[in-house]
Design an enzyme around this catalytic site. Structure first.
Site, PDB file in Angstrom:
ATOM      1  N   GLU A  79      -5.504  -8.231  -1.460  1.00  0.00           N
ATOM      2  CA  GLU A  79      -6.209  -8.094  -0.178  1.00  0.00           C
ATOM      3  C   GLU A  79      -7.658  -7.759  -0.454  1.00  0.00           C
ATOM      4  O   GLU A  79      -7.952  -6.855  -1.246  1.00  0.00           O
ATOM      5  CB  GLU A  79      -5.626  -6.964   0.680  1.00  0.00           C
ATOM      6  CG  GLU A  79      -4.310  -7.262   1.315  1.00  0.00           C
ATOM      7  CD  GLU A  79      -3.868  -6.155   2.280  1.00  0.00           C
ATOM      8  OE1 GLU A  79      -4.725  -5.493   2.884  1.00  0.00           O
ATOM      9  OE2 GLU A  79      -2.645  -5.970   2.394  1.00  0.00           O
ATOM     10  N   GLU A 126       0.832  -1.214   0.000  1.00  0.00           N
ATOM     11  CA  GLU A 126       0.000   0.000   0.000  1.00  0.00           C
ATOM     12  C   GLU A 126       0.863   1.259   0.000  1.00  0.00           C
ATOM     13  O   GLU A 126       0.746   2.118   0.883  1.00  0.00           O
ATOM     14  CB  GLU A 126      -0.949  -0.015   1.204  1.00  0.00           C
ATOM     15  CG  GLU A 126      -1.944  -1.172   1.149  1.00  0.00           C
ATOM     16  CD  GLU A 126      -3.034  -1.110   2.219  1.00  0.00           C
ATOM     17  OE1 GLU A 126      -2.772  -0.533   3.282  1.00  0.00           O
ATOM     18  OE2 GLU A 126      -4.121  -1.648   1.998  1.00  0.00           O
TER      19      GLU A 126
END
Ligand code: BGP
Length: 479
Positions: A373, A181
């Site tokens: 995810e 991320e």
């Protein structure tokens, strides 16, 4: 006698060889924070998770110190993943197991050997490893002495770490992700970038300089991986956050464009090899002065092979300051969508947003995608059914089913997608709140927020459900 299945896998939009599995991060599962020669990472001083201030030293109420003890139970856990039929397992390597302080010349052999053993288990079960090099786990020493990624010296430390990983594991690990991320550094500088200066005191120039250093480090890692492991595929990893205008007012649509630019800049640089014009304009107009060398520009040209992302929710944007109530809980903020329901933690649930973002990324970057995810954090209750302890998590099954149906739609739209790993196939410690009660797994772990529990594992109802999805390559999904 085995009964022949009536499910026809030809009805699935998922291509043959599609990778199915789950994703974790070292600091959220391993525990053993001070064993095997490991140094402290920033996570060891974050007892309340990424949304709260850090402490000065590890505290006993930090669940991550022991987490779910994957460090000792990895073989049992990987066997359970194999039982569900996983073909891929995404995990991260704890940087501070390999370089305890981050600035040593030589790596810690005990740390390296742990991941050898973990890879042995994956191999034994025919599970492809997908390795995140840096997942919110900057060695604490580097955070404290360098202010994390604000310092250009971090690139050298990261390069040394990457070389060690590629040389040691390159024979068996072909799928790599650089920074988890990476776009979250703008929102949570300590968690994401090991930046100790409080966010309020951090100048925009320092923050974007840190982001720039990470982007250069990521491109450098990509170049080195390609040199040392010719058949490796390296991906970036970003938070996918489809952003909708709160109203059809063009000013709201423009606000969405600006929000998108701030997020997508990271993927743009990773896939195109240079900063887009909108970013340069924004730097200029906000007085952001960056030290970008010619060598940096050259390194950035090493673009990624694929783009991976996390997807949990969408948000809205508006140009009207009076309507700018920010949503609760999530990393990126944004304005809540009045048409959507939210999880108990305020994360708005939007399966269609996943199809939208898959199309957006594919249209924009034309690189293979990987969902690394996706999942629902929920409170679970262990109950006895026919003498067996389990969790009746139909809410989790519904969430995942609805998202996967939209993934199928996106594949039918023509999106090239390599695989799907749910977040937290086994219950683990939350990154944002450091709770164990925010559970994502197909496997229940007996551990509570107060640290009590046996750590025993139990299969939830969703365990068999996901196994069936994998076995039928998505044909069993309820459309
Ligand atoms: C992502 C992180 C993961 C994971 C997930 C769920 O932002 O990459 O580490 O934790 O979110 O978030 P949380 O654990 O806060 O529920």
């Amino acid at each position: 006698m085995t009964v022949a299945t009536t499910t026809r896998t030809s009805e699935t939009p998922f291509p043959p060889g599609f990778l199915w599995g789950g994703a974790t991060a070292a600091n959220q599962i391993e525990g053993a924070y001070d064993q095997g020669g490991k140094g402290l990472s920033i996570q060891d001083v974050m007892p309340k998770g990424g949304m709260a201030p850090r402490t000065d030293a590890p505290t006993p109420d930090n669940l991550k110190l022991d987490a779910i003890d994957f460090y000792h139970r990895y073989a049992e856990d990987i066997a359970l993943f194999a039982e569900m039929g996983f073909s891929v397992f995404r995990f991260s390597i704890a940087w501070s197991r390999i370089f305890p302080r981050g600035d040593e010349a030589e790596p810690n052999e005990e740390g390296l050997a742990f991941y050898d053993r973990l890879l042995d288990e994956c191999e034994r079960h025919g599970i492809t490893p997908l390795v995140t090099i840096s997942h919110y786990e900057t060695p604490l020493h580097l955070a404290e002495t360098h202010d994390g990624w604000v310092s250009r010296e971090m690139i050298g430390h990261f390069e040394r770490y990457c070389r060690v990983l590629f040389e040691r594991y390159g024979q068996r690990v072909k799928l790599w992700l650089t920074f988890n991320e990476i776009n979250s550094v703008l929102h949570l500088p300590f968690l994401s970038g090991g930046i100790t200066t409080p966010k309020e005191e951090l100048s925009p120039s320092a923050l974007y300089q840190a982001a720039h250093h990470e982007l250069v480090a990521s491109a450098l890692a990509t170049r080195i991986a390609h040199e040392l492991i010719p058949d490796a595929k390296v991906g970036c990893m970003v938070i996918a956050m489809p952003t909708y205008p709160l109203t059809p007012d063009p000013q709201d649509v423009l606000a969405v464009m600006h929000a998108d630019h701030a997020n997508l800049m990271f993927g743009d640089v990773h896939t195109r090899g240079s900063y887009p014009g909108y970013a340069l304009r924004s730097f200029r107009e906000h007085g952001i002065e960056l030290d970008i060398t010619d060598e940096d520009r050259e390194i950035l040209r090493n673009t990624v092979d694929f783009v991976s992302f996390s997807y949990y929710m969408s948000i809205c944007e508006t140009a009207d300051p009076a309507k700018r109530v920010t949503g609760q809980g999530n990393i990126m903020g944004g304005v809540p969508n009045p048409t959507l329901e939210a999880s108990e933690w305020g994360w708005q649930i939007d399966p269609v947003g996943l199809r939208i973002v898959l199309n957006q990324f594919w249209d924009r970057w034309q690189k293979p995608l990987f969902i690394v995810e996706n999942g629902l954090g929920a409170r679970d209750e262990l109950v006895e059914v026919d003498g067996v302890l389990t969790v009746l998590d139909d809410y989790r099954i519904a969430y995942l089913n609805d998202h996967l149906v939209q993934v199928g739609e996106a594949i039918a739209d023509g999106v090239e997608l390599w695989g799907y790993t749910t977040w937290g196939p086994i219950d683990l410690v939350s990154a944002s709140t450091a709770q164990l009660s925010k559970r994502y797994g197909f496997i229940y772990v007996d551990r509570d927020d107060d640290g009590s529990g046996t750590l025993q594992r139990y299969r939830k109802q969703s365990f068999a459900w996901y196994a069936e999805v994998i076995r039928t390559n998505g044909a069993s999904l309820q459309r």
